[in-house]
Design a protein around this motif. Sequence first.
Motif, mmCIF file in Angstrom:
data_model
loop_
_atom_site.group_PDB
_atom_site.id
_atom_site.type_symbol
_atom_site.label_atom_id
_atom_site.label_comp_id
_atom_site.label_asym_id
_atom_site.label_seq_id
_atom_site.Cartn_x
_atom_site.Cartn_y
_atom_site.Cartn_z
ATOM 1 N N LEU A 36 0.854 -1.391 0.056
ATOM 2 C CA LEU A 36 -0.137 0.008 -0.086
ATOM 3 C C LEU A 36 0.917 0.996 -0.069
ATOM 4 N N LEU A 37 2.050 1.058 0.727
ATOM 5 C CA LEU A 37 2.769 2.249 0.841
ATOM 6 C C LEU A 37 3.519 2.745 -0.618
ATOM 7 N N ILE A 38 3.905 1.542 -1.433
ATOM 8 C CA ILE A 38 4.635 1.852 -2.328
ATOM 9 C C ILE A 38 3.886 2.273 -3.566
ATOM 10 N N ILE A 92 11.520 2.219 7.762
ATOM 11 C CA ILE A 92 10.692 2.022 6.669
ATOM 12 C C ILE A 92 9.552 3.025 6.922
ATOM 13 N N ALA A 93 9.150 2.920 8.236
ATOM 14 C CA ALA A 93 7.820 3.867 8.202
ATOM 15 C C ALA A 93 8.073 5.135 8.475
ATOM 16 N N LEU A 94 9.252 5.816 8.659
ATOM 17 C CA LEU A 94 9.623 7.117 8.944
ATOM 18 C C LEU A 94 10.341 7.917 7.745
ATOM 19 N N VAL A 95 10.759 7.109 6.779
ATOM 20 C CA VAL A 95 11.570 7.705 5.521
ATOM 21 C C VAL A 95 10.353 8.050 4.586
ATOM 22 N N PRO A 96 10.606 8.867 3.661
ATOM 23 C CA PRO A 96 9.755 9.595 2.528
ATOM 24 C C PRO A 96 9.477 7.825 1.788
ATOM 25 N N SER A 97 8.310 8.192 1.098
ATOM 26 C CA SER A 97 7.825 6.923 0.469
ATOM 27 C C SER A 97 8.671 6.752 -1.033
ATOM 28 N N THR A 99 11.203 4.921 -3.605
ATOM 29 C CA THR A 99 11.626 3.578 -3.722
ATOM 30 C C THR A 99 13.162 3.350 -3.604
ATOM 31 N N ALA A 100 13.836 4.346 -4.004
ATOM 32 C CA ALA A 100 15.460 4.413 -3.609
ATOM 33 C C ALA A 100 15.720 4.191 -2.087
ATOM 34 N N LEU A 101 14.867 4.673 -1.320
ATOM 35 C CA LEU A 101 15.110 4.707 -0.022
ATOM 36 C C LEU A 101 14.431 3.511 0.804
ATOM 37 N N LEU A 102 13.487 2.794 0.337
ATOM 38 C CA LEU A 102 12.607 1.874 0.817
ATOM 39 C C LEU A 102 13.187 0.386 0.390
ATOM 40 N N VAL A 103 13.844 0.376 -0.725
ATOM 41 C CA VAL A 103 14.110 -0.647 -1.245
ATOM 42 C C VAL A 103 15.497 -1.305 -0.281
ATOM 43 N N PRO A 104 16.604 -0.546 -0.059
ATOM 44 C CA PRO A 104 17.546 -1.028 0.763
ATOM 45 C C PRO A 104 17.163 -1.237 2.241
ATOM 46 N N LEU A 105 16.224 -0.683 2.853
ATOM 47 C CA LEU A 105 15.824 -0.935 4.100
ATOM 48 C C LEU A 105 14.895 -2.198 4.085
ATOM 49 N N VAL A 106 14.182 -2.311 2.929
ATOM 50 C CA VAL A 106 13.428 -3.751 2.962
ATOM 51 C C VAL A 106 14.314 -4.845 2.894
ATOM 52 N N ALA A 107 15.555 -4.860 1.884
ATOM 53 C CA ALA A 107 16.419 -5.769 1.868
ATOM 54 C C ALA A 107 17.083 -6.292 3.084
ATOM 55 N N LEU A 108 17.424 -5.084 3.950
ATOM 56 C CA LEU A 108 17.971 -5.225 5.061
ATOM 57 C C LEU A 108 17.278 -6.090 6.227
ATOM 58 N N SER A 109 15.800 -5.711 6.197
ATOM 59 C CA SER A 109 14.919 -6.564 7.037
ATOM 60 C C SER A 109 14.905 -7.958 6.467
ATOM 61 N N LEU A 161 -7.225 2.062 9.277
ATOM 62 C CA LEU A 161 -7.615 2.686 10.660
ATOM 63 C C LEU A 161 -6.238 3.701 10.716
ATOM 64 N N LEU A 162 -5.065 3.350 10.461
ATOM 65 C CA LEU A 162 -3.890 4.121 10.824
ATOM 66 C C LEU A 162 -2.940 4.584 9.832
ATOM 67 N N ASP A 163 -3.463 4.269 8.691
ATOM 68 C CA ASP A 163 -2.647 4.381 7.518
ATOM 69 C C ASP A 163 -1.469 3.472 7.146
ATOM 70 N N ALA A 164 -1.010 3.098 5.975
ATOM 71 C CA ALA A 164 0.284 2.285 6.008
ATOM 72 C C ALA A 164 1.466 2.313 7.020
ATOM 73 N N ARG A 165 1.778 3.518 7.272
ATOM 74 C CA ARG A 165 3.078 3.787 7.961
ATOM 75 C C ARG A 165 2.662 3.238 9.648
ATOM 76 N N GLY A 166 1.376 3.526 9.874
ATOM 77 C CA GLY A 166 1.006 2.848 11.137
ATOM 78 C C GLY A 166 1.080 1.502 11.204
#
Length: 417
Positions: A36-38, A92-97, A99-109, A161-166
């Motif tokens: 939903l976030l991406i 992931i929840a706090l950085v801007p949506s 792709t360049a920021l989310l992808v490395p964090l998701v890969a780390l997880s 209820l809380l949005d994707a970041r919540g």
Amino acid sequence: MSSFQLFRENPAFRRYWTARSVSLVGDGVATVALLLLITGSGAGATGVAALLLAQAVPRFFGPIAGALPDRFEVKRLLLLAEVGQGLAFIAIALVPSNTALLVPLVALSSALATVFNAAGRTVMPRIVEEPQLMPANAWMGTAFNLQAALGPVLGGTVAALLDARGALLINAVSFFVGAALLLGLPKMEPVAASGGDRPGFLAGIGAGIAFTWKHRTARAIFLLLLFGIMFASLDNIVLVLLSRDVLDGGPFGFGLLGTGSGAAMVAASLWLTRPTAKVSAVTLLAGGWILAGVGLLLTGAAPVLAVAVITQAVMGVGNSIALIGEETLLQKAVPADMLGRVGGSFSSAAFAGSALAYGIGGFVAASISPRTSLFIAGTGLIVITLLCLPALRAGGRTDVNAPEDGPAVDAAASPTA
């Protein structure tokens, strides 16, 4: 022993199962929230593909992660991986949506999850006595299946209820809760350090891969996962087409098909927690995959949506019991100091199988009908299982703690609770 006596009398198992259940359901919530976030950021199909790839690629490094439990205290690895994933999802929840920021964090997880899974493969024989491995693995299978059954529903609800970041922050909290529960586990020293000269890290990885291939039972499971999941994963591609184009079920019908499979997986794993469920690990593994293949064949022949829901439940039952059989046979067939490395190879085989399916399946689905695709999937799954069955049976009858050409390993060296 009753199904719940294992929980009452084994606090370490109770803590581990609860920790995994909380974290896995949180993962299910996060899967929906990430998509939903991406998509909400306007990234489109390319962004979704990049996100899924970031989740998948670290799974290829299972053999590397599998060597870590042989060199580091296992409980510490579990805690670091769990806390690390929690911190990654906060980021992931706090950085801007973007792709360049989310992808490395998701890969780390995903990399940390790969480490946790490899270390976790060594836990059950340490905290559960050998006669209780089957029901214990069935309970762990239930925890995994709850992820599929509850995660998406909770993820969609929380995101609304809380949005994707919540929802992502809730997943982060689930990791910290899991880590707090894991603190109560006993200390689990690396088995390889208990005797003999330990090889270097890279040599240990190579030894794990070589052991997997030389050990008849481990090799059979590896090949079964690689090619069996390749065929079984075709179901993930064509099921939506079957619902939309053949059975006139639309999105709601597709959801019903998934619900039938997921509910059946939970029911099957719960059934195997019973003390009266005395079935060998080989029977569960091979029989489960054959049953899953039959379910795929029947789904391909289903005349209406209601029948397809039932046949997908048959597939779900087979899938669930096969996974429990695989885990139990691994724990019984492989010496303790190789569990992590062989388990890491299995994880890579499973991912490679699904990657092959997704790479080939699009062309298959585009050129033939959904029914024919399911017939191919079911037939292929049954055939590869039958081809691997002699090696699996041999492992169930003989001293399977040794490679084909190597010395036997003293079973007493395997630590148990």
